[in-house]
Design a protein around this motif. Sequence first.
Motif, PDB file in Angstrom:
ATOM      1  N   GLY A  73       2.623 -65.393  37.531  1.00 46.17           N
ATOM      2  CA  GLY A  73       1.778 -65.553  36.353  1.00 46.17           C
ATOM      3  C   GLY A  73       1.434 -64.287  35.606  1.00 46.17           C
ATOM      4  O   GLY A  73       0.715 -64.333  34.598  1.00 46.17           O
ATOM      5  N   TYR A  74       1.945 -63.135  36.042  1.00 48.29           N
ATOM      6  CA  TYR A  74       1.644 -61.882  35.348  1.00 48.29           C
ATOM      7  C   TYR A  74       2.480 -61.762  34.082  1.00 48.29           C
ATOM      8  O   TYR A  74       3.673 -62.068  34.083  1.00 48.29           O
ATOM      9  N   SER A  75       1.856 -61.270  33.011  1.00 53.74           N
ATOM     10  CA  SER A  75       2.602 -60.969  31.785  1.00 53.74           C
ATOM     11  C   SER A  75       2.339 -59.546  31.298  1.00 53.74           C
ATOM     12  O   SER A  75       2.844 -59.130  30.266  1.00 53.74           O
ATOM     13  N   THR A  76       1.515 -58.809  32.037  1.00 53.37           N
ATOM     14  CA  THR A  76       1.307 -57.380  31.805  1.00 53.37           C
ATOM     15  C   THR A  76       1.661 -56.649  33.090  1.00 53.37           C
ATOM     16  O   THR A  76       1.262 -57.066  34.180  1.00 53.37           O
ATOM     17  N   PHE A  77       2.418 -55.563  32.942  1.00 50.63           N
ATOM     18  CA  PHE A  77       2.873 -54.809  34.107  1.00 50.63           C
ATOM     19  C   PHE A  77       2.557 -53.332  33.934  1.00 50.63           C
ATOM     20  O   PHE A  77       2.565 -52.806  32.815  1.00 50.63           O
ATOM     21  N   LYS A  78       2.279 -52.663  35.051  1.00 48.03           N
ATOM     22  CA  LYS A  78       2.094 -51.215  35.037  1.00 48.03           C
ATOM     23  C   LYS A  78       3.154 -50.583  35.924  1.00 48.03           C
ATOM     24  O   LYS A  78       3.315 -50.973  37.083  1.00 48.03           O
ATOM     25  N   TRP A  79       3.856 -49.601  35.354  1.00 52.61           N
ATOM     26  CA  TRP A  79       4.954 -48.943  36.074  1.00 52.61           C
ATOM     27  C   TRP A  79       4.600 -47.473  36.273  1.00 52.61           C
ATOM     28  O   TRP A  79       4.237 -46.771  35.330  1.00 52.61           O
ATOM     29  N   LYS A  80       4.717 -47.014  37.516  1.00 50.39           N
ATOM     30  CA  LYS A  80       4.453 -45.623  37.852  1.00 50.39           C
ATOM     31  C   LYS A  80       5.614 -44.745  37.389  1.00 50.39           C
ATOM     32  O   LYS A  80       6.776 -44.993  37.746  1.00 50.39           O
ATOM     33  N   ILE A  81       5.294 -43.711  36.583  1.00 52.49           N
ATOM     34  CA  ILE A  81       6.301 -42.755  36.138  1.00 52.49           C
ATOM     35  C   ILE A  81       5.890 -41.356  36.603  1.00 52.49           C
ATOM     36  O   ILE A  81       4.894 -41.195  37.309  1.00 52.49           O
ATOM     37  N   ALA A  82       6.689 -40.354  36.217  1.00 55.96           N
ATOM     38  CA  ALA A  82       6.473 -38.962  36.636  1.00 55.96           C
ATOM     39  C   ALA A  82       6.648 -38.802  38.143  1.00 55.96           C
ATOM     40  O   ALA A  82       6.087 -37.897  38.760  1.00 55.96           O
ATOM     41  N   VAL A  83       7.424 -39.694  38.724  1.00 53.20           N
ATOM     42  CA  VAL A  83       7.767 -39.610  40.144  1.00 53.20           C
ATOM     43  C   VAL A  83       9.179 -39.036  40.295  1.00 53.20           C
ATOM     44  O   VAL A  83       9.443 -38.206  41.162  1.00 53.20           O
ATOM     45  N   TYR A  84      10.082 -39.472  39.415  1.00 49.33           N
ATOM     46  CA  TYR A  84      11.459 -38.993  39.374  1.00 49.33           C
ATOM     47  C   TYR A  84      11.672 -38.214  38.081  1.00 49.33           C
ATOM     48  O   TYR A  84      10.821 -38.226  37.189  1.00 49.33           O
ATOM     49  N   PRO A  85      12.810 -37.513  37.937  1.00 44.70           N
ATOM     50  CA  PRO A  85      13.052 -36.758  36.698  1.00 44.70           C
ATOM     51  C   PRO A  85      12.925 -37.647  35.461  1.00 44.70           C
ATOM     52  O   PRO A  85      13.301 -38.819  35.475  1.00 44.70           O
ATOM     53  N   THR A  86      12.406 -37.082  34.401  1.00 40.40           N
ATOM     54  CA  THR A  86      12.168 -37.843  33.175  1.00 40.40           C
ATOM     55  C   THR A  86      13.432 -38.506  32.659  1.00 40.40           C
ATOM     56  O   THR A  86      13.415 -39.664  32.223  1.00 40.40           O
ATOM     57  N   SER A  87      14.550 -37.784  32.691  1.00 39.73           N
ATOM     58  CA  SER A  87      15.809 -38.354  32.188  1.00 39.73           C
ATOM     59  C   SER A  87      16.197 -39.607  32.956  1.00 39.73           C
ATOM     60  O   SER A  87      16.696 -40.582  32.382  1.00 39.73           O
ATOM     61  N   VAL A  88      15.941 -39.607  34.266  1.00 38.34           N
ATOM     62  CA  VAL A  88      16.253 -40.766  35.109  1.00 38.34           C
ATOM     63  C   VAL A  88      15.322 -41.922  34.761  1.00 38.34           C
ATOM     64  O   VAL A  88      15.747 -43.068  34.592  1.00 38.34           O
ATOM     65  N   GLU A  89      14.034 -41.632  34.647  1.00 41.45           N
ATOM     66  CA  GLU A  89      13.056 -42.691  34.393  1.00 41.45           C
ATOM     67  C   GLU A  89      13.209 -43.286  32.997  1.00 41.45           C
ATOM     68  O   GLU A  89      12.990 -44.483  32.806  1.00 41.45           O
ATOM     69  N   LEU A  90      13.596 -42.496  32.016  1.00 39.29           N
ATOM     70  CA  LEU A  90      13.792 -43.039  30.671  1.00 39.29           C
ATOM     71  C   LEU A  90      14.964 -44.018  30.635  1.00 39.29           C
ATOM     72  O   LEU A  90      14.926 -45.010  29.898  1.00 39.29           O
ATOM     73  N   LYS A  91      15.999 -43.763  31.440  1.00 43.01           N
ATOM     74  CA  LYS A  91      17.110 -44.713  31.530  1.00 43.01           C
ATOM     75  C   LYS A  91      16.651 -46.018  32.193  1.00 43.01           C
ATOM     76  O   LYS A  91      17.049 -47.111  31.780  1.00 43.01           O
ATOM     77  N   ILE A  92      15.806 -45.882  33.212  1.00 46.73           N
ATOM     78  CA  ILE A  92      15.263 -47.085  33.861  1.00 46.73           C
ATOM     79  C   ILE A  92      14.382 -47.847  32.881  1.00 46.73           C
ATOM     80  O   ILE A  92      14.431 -49.084  32.817  1.00 46.73           O
ATOM     81  N   LEU A  93      13.586 -47.112  32.090  1.00 48.22           N
ATOM     82  CA  LEU A  93      12.730 -47.759  31.096  1.00 48.22           C
ATOM     83  C   LEU A  93      13.554 -48.583  30.116  1.00 48.22           C
ATOM     84  O   LEU A  93      13.187 -49.714  29.781  1.00 48.22           O
ATOM     85  N   GLU A  94      14.665 -48.028  29.678  1.00 48.57           N
ATOM     86  CA  GLU A  94      15.531 -48.749  28.744  1.00 48.57           C
ATOM     87  C   GLU A  94      15.997 -50.067  29.343  1.00 48.57           C
ATOM     88  O   GLU A  94      15.994 -51.107  28.674  1.00 48.57           O
ATOM     89  N   SER A  95      16.382 -50.029  30.610  1.00 48.21           N
ATOM     90  CA  SER A  95      16.814 -51.260  31.287  1.00 48.21           C
ATOM     91  C   SER A  95      15.648 -52.213  31.495  1.00 48.21           C
ATOM     92  O   SER A  95      15.784 -53.436  31.351  1.00 48.21           O
ATOM     93  N   LEU A  96      14.485 -51.657  31.812  1.00 52.61           N
ATOM     94  CA  LEU A  96      13.321 -52.486  32.106  1.00 52.61           C
ATOM     95  C   LEU A  96      12.864 -53.264  30.879  1.00 52.61           C
ATOM     96  O   LEU A  96      12.613 -54.478  30.960  1.00 52.61           O
TER      97      LEU A  96
END
Length: 329
Positions: free
Chosen positions: A140-163
């Motif tokens: 039933g969730y429609s809002t999500f919080k994702w932890k960033i600044a854990v892995y390199p920014t370039s890696v996380e931005l690619k994951i964000l695009e997929s997400l």
Amino acid sequence: MHYKFEFRPYQRKFVRAVVTSHGMWEIREGIILCLTDESGKVGWGEIAPITWFGSETLEQALNFCRQLLPEIREETIFSIPDDLPACQFGFESALQGVRESRSEDFELLISPPPASVTYSGLLPAGETALEAWQRLWQQGYSTFKWKIAVYPTSVELKILESLVQSLPASTKLRLDANGGLNFEEANLWLTTCDKLNANSELPVEIEFIEQPLAVDQFSAMLELSRRYQSAIALDESTATLKQLEYYYNQGWRGIFVIKPGIVGSPSRLCQFCQHHKIDAVFSSVFETIVGRKAALQLATELSQYNRAVGFGINHYFAEDDAVWLENLW
């Protein structure tokens, strides 16, 4: 009035470690409080510190509880110093519980939260989020919080695009950096968020970035909030009521993340929020059902902008809260 005072420390192991820019967190430790008045009415409270957020340590909280007498007065509760904010919350919550009590057992604790409350589900850091959201969506969730600044920014931005491509329409995504970005990285994240939010074909909204920079970089966060369309929320910067008041007076009019479990006195928090009408998001400190009940009551009373509360964390614990509490006590 005198109250019988009891307390018990606890430890709860997470199903999987909570990974943030602060490191890996595997065990939640805290203290459950019980106050009983002269007529037998009972109130429960919880002290759930997060030291790296600016609260007292667990040992400081335990030392405070140990030096109290088996019977305490209201004056003792309202004189707890500001450097023990989690203790302030726990004791005031227990006192409020006595005033509202109709039962000596856990009945009031396990009653459902207000229907008006919507929740943000916490996603794990990294690529795991690409699959983790699906189970939360089904719940039933429609809002999500994702932890960033854990892995390199370039890696996380690619994951964000997929997400954002995989999330269902009309969902909201919050990005929580826990103060782990530098100024250049924060600019890159906010530029990306502005582009994503401007894309009308993308049915997902980046609601805000939470605490992109460290606490000592407030002026830079203020500058970023004026430079970009995407919203910024203060979190670690406003962990306690004293900080909340300070940064409001310094001119912050963006979003404030409030963790009731460590912010301090609930009564003083109510006065501040009702007077200033701030845009607040109420969030969990991975407390048990005891602290969560009191925190959600505050969120229901004080939320001005109907934002989802950050209490979608039950999937991080294996045992049922009510069963666990009965076994502890």
